[in-house]
Design an enzyme around this catalytic site. Sequence first.
Site, PDB file in Angstrom:
ATOM      1  N   ARG A 105      50.822  31.354 -11.496  1.00  0.00           N
ATOM      2  CA  ARG A 105      50.744  29.927 -11.769  1.00  0.00           C
ATOM      3  C   ARG A 105      49.304  29.547 -12.076  1.00  0.00           C
ATOM      4  O   ARG A 105      48.417  29.756 -11.257  1.00  0.00           O
ATOM      5  CB  ARG A 105      51.252  29.161 -10.536  1.00  0.00           C
ATOM      6  N   THR A 109      46.981  23.859 -14.741  1.00  0.00           N
ATOM      7  CA  THR A 109      48.111  23.239 -15.456  1.00  0.00           C
ATOM      8  C   THR A 109      49.402  23.334 -14.644  1.00  0.00           C
ATOM      9  O   THR A 109      50.374  22.659 -14.953  1.00  0.00           O
ATOM     10  CB  THR A 109      48.353  23.957 -16.792  1.00  0.00           C
ATOM     11  N   ASP A 201      51.479  28.794   0.834  1.00  0.00           N
ATOM     12  CA  ASP A 201      51.702  29.725  -0.276  1.00  0.00           C
ATOM     13  C   ASP A 201      52.444  30.941   0.266  1.00  0.00           C
ATOM     14  O   ASP A 201      51.927  31.680   1.107  1.00  0.00           O
ATOM     15  CB  ASP A 201      50.351  30.136  -0.876  1.00  0.00           C
ATOM     16  N   ASP A 204      50.662  34.310  -0.081  1.00  0.00           N
ATOM     17  CA  ASP A 204      49.532  34.394   0.856  1.00  0.00           C
ATOM     18  C   ASP A 204      50.017  34.593   2.279  1.00  0.00           C
ATOM     19  O   ASP A 204      49.441  35.376   3.049  1.00  0.00           O
ATOM     20  CB  ASP A 204      48.679  33.123   0.794  1.00  0.00           C
TER      21      ASP A 204
HETATM   22  N1  URA Z   1      54.477  28.329  -4.198  1.00  0.00           N
HETATM   23  C1  URA Z   1      54.263  28.562  -2.884  1.00  0.00           C
HETATM   24  O1  URA Z   1      54.087  29.699  -2.472  1.00  0.00           O
HETATM   25  N2  URA Z   1      54.260  27.513  -2.036  1.00  0.00           N
HETATM   26  C2  URA Z   1      54.482  26.254  -2.445  1.00  0.00           C
HETATM   27  O2  URA Z   1      54.494  25.352  -1.614  1.00  0.00           O
HETATM   28  C3  URA Z   1      54.683  26.035  -3.820  1.00  0.00           C
HETATM   29  C4  URA Z   1      54.687  27.083  -4.669  1.00  0.00           C
END
Ligand code: URA
Length: 210
Positions: A105, A109, A201, A204
């Site tokens: 991602r 953007t 995330d 993560d």
């Molecule tokens: N991707 C993620 O890992 N967490 C989010 O909250 C949104 C997208």
Amino acid sequence: MTNHLTIIKHPLIQHKLSLMRSKETPSSVFRHLLWETSMLLAYEITRDLPIVKTRLETPLCQMQAPFIEGKKLALISILRAGNGLLNGLLEVIPSARVGFVGLYRDEETLEPVEYYLKVPPQLDQRLVIAVDPMLATGNSSVAAIDRLKEEGAKDMRMLCLLAAPEGVARMREIHPEVPIFTAALDEKLNDQGYIVPGLGDAGDRMFGTC
Ligand code: URA
């Protein structure tokens, strides 16, 4: 007609999800919980797979025993966080073929950028289950499903752990025939495109890269 959105509210799933949401949960525990949860989610997403009866002999007698019909399955992990769901699904559906769509991602953007694609042959003859724990803006899921359609996929489902209303709406707009299965529909997205309350995330959290 299948529901466009199925929220799987089993208590075991909800409990494990709450543990995953906690910022105190370390990566090793988070990964294990995600693995366990994906096995439970597999139950619901495969609930309507067709069954055929085949004759076999138990130690006592003959019977017509139910087996899953020869529907070929393809599990497609949307990298990198998709692998967290993939591993548990493969535990319970070990004969499924596996593919990967690599999308990251763009943090400015929030648009997906493709960097890898490898999928099993004959996608048009398979039930294709795309997996990504977080359906946030929906941009990555829409892009992944676009690519899978280009590769021939026709019969598709999307499995995630958490969804935001914005992502569900975008999927419904672009791919209305692809049913979504999730453990929870959260409140909203924040300005950075994170699901709120969410769990942060997912990649993560899984790999300790935060
Ligand atoms: N991707 C993620 O890992 N967490 C989010 O909250 C949104 C997208």
